[in-house]
Design a protein around this motif. Structure first.
Motif, PDB file in Angstrom:
ATOM      1  N   LYS A 145       0.828  -1.205   0.000  1.00 24.16           N
ATOM      2  CA  LYS A 145       0.000   0.000   0.000  1.00 24.16           C
ATOM      3  C   LYS A 145       0.860   1.251   0.000  1.00 24.16           C
ATOM      4  O   LYS A 145       0.628   2.194  -0.787  1.00 24.16           O
ATOM      5  CB  LYS A 145      -0.941  -0.004   1.209  1.00 24.16           C
ATOM      6  CG  LYS A 145      -1.864   1.204   1.254  1.00 24.16           C
ATOM      7  CD  LYS A 145      -2.798   1.150   2.466  1.00 24.16           C
ATOM      8  CE  LYS A 145      -3.689   2.384   2.511  1.00 24.16           C
ATOM      9  NZ  LYS A 145      -4.596   2.360   3.701  1.00 24.16           N
ATOM     10  N   ILE A 173       2.673   1.622  -3.419  1.00 21.17           N
ATOM     11  CA  ILE A 173       1.800   2.072  -4.504  1.00 21.17           C
ATOM     12  C   ILE A 173       1.564   3.581  -4.413  1.00 21.17           C
ATOM     13  O   ILE A 173       1.540   4.287  -5.440  1.00 21.17           O
ATOM     14  CB  ILE A 173       0.467   1.306  -4.499  1.00 21.17           C
ATOM     15  CG1 ILE A 173       0.689  -0.141  -4.975  1.00 21.17           C
ATOM     16  CG2 ILE A 173      -0.568   1.998  -5.381  1.00 21.17           C
ATOM     17  CD1 ILE A 173       1.080  -0.287  -6.437  1.00 21.17           C
ATOM     18  N   ASP A 220       1.301 -10.383  -5.607  1.00 20.93           N
ATOM     19  CA  ASP A 220       0.412  -9.354  -5.058  1.00 20.93           C
ATOM     20  C   ASP A 220       0.767  -7.966  -5.595  1.00 20.93           C
ATOM     21  O   ASP A 220      -0.125  -7.130  -5.820  1.00 20.93           O
ATOM     22  CB  ASP A 220       0.499  -9.352  -3.525  1.00 20.93           C
ATOM     23  CG  ASP A 220      -0.162 -10.569  -2.883  1.00 20.93           C
ATOM     24  OD1 ASP A 220      -0.951 -11.249  -3.581  1.00 20.93           O
ATOM     25  OD2 ASP A 220       0.110 -10.834  -1.700  1.00 20.93           O
ATOM     26  N   ALA A 229      -1.542  -5.402  -7.633  1.00 20.85           N
ATOM     27  CA  ALA A 229      -1.709  -4.009  -7.200  1.00 20.85           C
ATOM     28  C   ALA A 229      -1.399  -3.035  -8.329  1.00 20.85           C
ATOM     29  O   ALA A 229      -2.076  -2.000  -8.464  1.00 20.85           O
ATOM     30  CB  ALA A 229      -0.800  -3.727  -6.001  1.00 20.85           C
ATOM     31  N   ASN A 245      -4.518  -0.695  -9.510  1.00 15.43           N
ATOM     32  CA  ASN A 245      -4.366   0.752  -9.331  1.00 15.43           C
ATOM     33  C   ASN A 245      -3.993   1.479 -10.620  1.00 15.43           C
ATOM     34  O   ASN A 245      -3.857   2.711 -10.613  1.00 15.43           O
ATOM     35  CB  ASN A 245      -3.309   1.034  -8.260  1.00 15.43           C
ATOM     36  CG  ASN A 245      -3.766   0.673  -6.869  1.00 15.43           C
ATOM     37  OD1 ASN A 245      -4.439   1.464  -6.202  1.00 15.43           O
ATOM     38  ND2 ASN A 245      -3.417  -0.535  -6.409  1.00 15.43           N
TER      39      ASN A 245
END
Length: 324
Positions: free
Chosen positions: A39, A42, A79, A83, A87
């Motif tokens: 998170k 990103i 993962d 992502a 995104n």
């Protein structure tokens, strides 16, 4: 002992690496690592994208000797790919074969990487195979060769300090390649030792791939080499979509923004995670001037952190002694 030897020694110190994982944020790791989780990473990539800069993402870790650790690393990279897709960020993956089990079993590593490459291919995401020390050079090329039979979303790195790099860049001219100087300690029989020789070969490799290759990522913080490349592409009518400049996250940010504003394709190498110390030490071994850049970055932020390689090593050492 040279400064490069000193940094390489620090990168391989297991005690310091362990302490760095624990105290990383207190030592200013956030200045060179774009977050400790997906998170956070990103969000860092989105910020780069807002400035017209793409990213190549490195889930930090290497030289794994436990199968479960390699599987965990594979799942984390899967993962990350998800992502990137979810995104819609402008980014691709850089991976190290040793993190995915190359030192455990070749077939085990191959299957892990194939799973990553296959998922990335489905999302049209590029995978770059980072090169490590010389002992892993040939097997990493072998992984690339085997996977290229079924996938074309892969490329690798050519390190200019190796004598054999000219042969390798000719062999892999039809691949997207990142060209770097090299950041591991290699013996004289395998690699150039002097900065002038390495720089000269670096420029020769860049020019060759710009003229003959598929796509060239020029990874350097050296403004003199960047200026040379600018002039070379102008004189040889190299299209802008045939190359990009790359730098590390947290280094020479003003120059990164400037190159992007000038219209050059620019990509930032974005590491994330807790296993940052060895990575950072090798960046300083590769180019000790990075220490000056790093100190400026940290103090310009007016943080309470005192960092720098010597400082980091000293603090980590003190922390480890205090716990005995």
């Amino acid at each position: 002992m040279t400064l490069k030897d000193f940094f390489i020694g620090l990168s391989q110190n297991q005690l310091l690496n362990g302490m760095a994982k624990k105290y990383g944020l207190k030592l200013g790791a956030q200045s060179v690592v774009a977050g400790t989780n997906i998170k956070e990473m990103i969000e860092s990539v989105k910020e780069l994208n807002n400035h017209g800069i793409s990213a190549t993402i490195d889930n930090l870790g290497e030289f794994v000797t436990d199968k479960q650790d390699a599987i965990d690393a594979k799942n984390q990279i899967l993962d990350v790919i998800e992502a990137i897709h979810d995104n819609n960020v402008n980014a691709h993956i850089s991976l190290k074969a040793t993190q995915l089990g190359l030192d455990i079993d070749y077939d085990f590593c191959f299957n892990n990487i194939k799973e990553i490459v296959s998922k990335a291919n489905a999302y049209n995401i590029f995978i770059n195979f980072d090169q490590e020390d010389y002992s892993h050079l040939a097997p990493t090329f072998q992984l690339l060769d085997e996977l290229h039979k079924d996938y074309d979303n892969i490329g690798t790195v050519i390190q200019s300090y190796f004598y054999e790099s000219r042969n390798n860049i000719e062999r892999y001219k039809d691949y997207r390649l990142r060209i770097v100087k090299g950041a591991y300690k290699e013996p004289e029989e395998l690699a150039f030792q002097g900065k002038q020789d390495i720089d000269e070969n670096f420029i020769n490799l860049i020019e060759y791939h710009l003229l003959h290759g598929k796509f060239t990522s020029i990874a350097t913080h050296d403004h003199r080499i960047i200026d040379h490349v600018k002039q070379f592409v102008k004189e040889n009518d190299i299209p802008a979509d045939k190359f990009e400049f790359q730098m590390l996250y947290g280094f020479r940010r003003d120059l990164q923004l400037q190159l992007a504003k000038e219209g050059y394709h620019f990509c930032t190498y974005v590491p994330f995670g807790n296993d940052w110390f060895g990575y950072f030490m090798r960046r300083l071994a590769e180019r000790p001037q990075n220490l000056n850049l790093m100190v400026k970055q940290v103090f310009n932020k007016k943080t309470n952190t005192v960092i720098g390689v010597g400082a980091a090593a000293f603090i980590l050492g003190r922390l480890s002694k205090s716990r005995k």
